[in-house]
Design a protein around this motif. Sequence first.
Motif, PDB file in Angstrom:
ATOM      1  N   ALA A  81       0.839  -1.207   0.000  1.00 42.46           N
ATOM      2  CA  ALA A  81       0.000   0.000   0.000  1.00 42.46           C
ATOM      3  C   ALA A  81       0.872   1.255   0.000  1.00 42.46           C
ATOM      4  N   GLU A  82       1.927   1.268   0.801  1.00 39.18           N
ATOM      5  CA  GLU A  82       2.814   2.428   0.875  1.00 39.18           C
ATOM      6  C   GLU A  82       3.567   2.614  -0.439  1.00 39.18           C
ATOM      7  N   LEU A  83       4.019   1.526  -1.035  1.00 38.28           N
ATOM      8  CA  LEU A  83       4.715   1.581  -2.316  1.00 38.28           C
ATOM      9  C   LEU A  83       3.807   2.189  -3.389  1.00 38.28           C
ATOM     10  N   CYS A  84       2.592   1.678  -3.490  1.00 37.22           N
ATOM     11  CA  CYS A  84       1.651   2.195  -4.487  1.00 37.22           C
ATOM     12  C   CYS A  84       1.346   3.669  -4.244  1.00 37.22           C
ATOM     13  N   GLU A  85       1.182   4.051  -2.992  1.00 38.34           N
ATOM     14  CA  GLU A  85       0.898   5.457  -2.672  1.00 38.34           C
ATOM     15  C   GLU A  85       2.057   6.353  -3.117  1.00 38.34           C
ATOM     16  N   ARG A  86       3.289   5.918  -2.838  1.00 33.15           N
ATOM     17  CA  ARG A  86       4.459   6.701  -3.256  1.00 33.15           C
ATOM     18  C   ARG A  86       4.557   6.813  -4.774  1.00 33.15           C
ATOM     19  N   LEU A  87       4.131   5.758  -5.467  1.00 32.17           N
ATOM     20  CA  LEU A  87       4.222   5.740  -6.925  1.00 32.17           C
ATOM     21  C   LEU A  87       3.079   6.484  -7.603  1.00 32.17           C
TER      22      LEU A  87
END
Length: 163
Positions: A81-87
Amino acid sequence: MTVSVLPVIARALITDAEFTSCRSTVMDANPDMPEEMAGRIVEEGLKFVAACATNPTTGLAPSRIVDEGWHALILHTALYAELCERLGSFVHHFPGYDPTDYDPPIIDRTRETIAALGYSADPEFWGPPSDETLVSVAAKCQHAPDCTIVITPKPKPGISRAR
């Protein structure tokens, strides 16, 4: 002038500890898989997620072997979830499985999108499904035209959705 926020190496999108954990997930699902191979699979999964998250209106799909790396990332829900949010966009997974269902243009478009981000898609991992594949994987997904990845943008904070 646009400055890319993506690292040159997709592996750098997550911490060493996160990478090790995802690699272990691939290895747990695929007994006897060498650590180096599992790491390559996770890295291709990272490239795929980056391509989808930064190009949310483009239909993309992973190869079957890359899907294994994507699954490992998804299983680490907080990291994912954090990875997708950053991307920029949450990348949802819409599984489907028919080993005869393979659409080369979707895979080609996905590799081209990965390349446009500055990454190099590992050619050994982006081919058609086969009994003589580079490595056997546990994932029983094969994404094809009718289940091409479609990314649904998350609502922005403070905006409610009509019900």
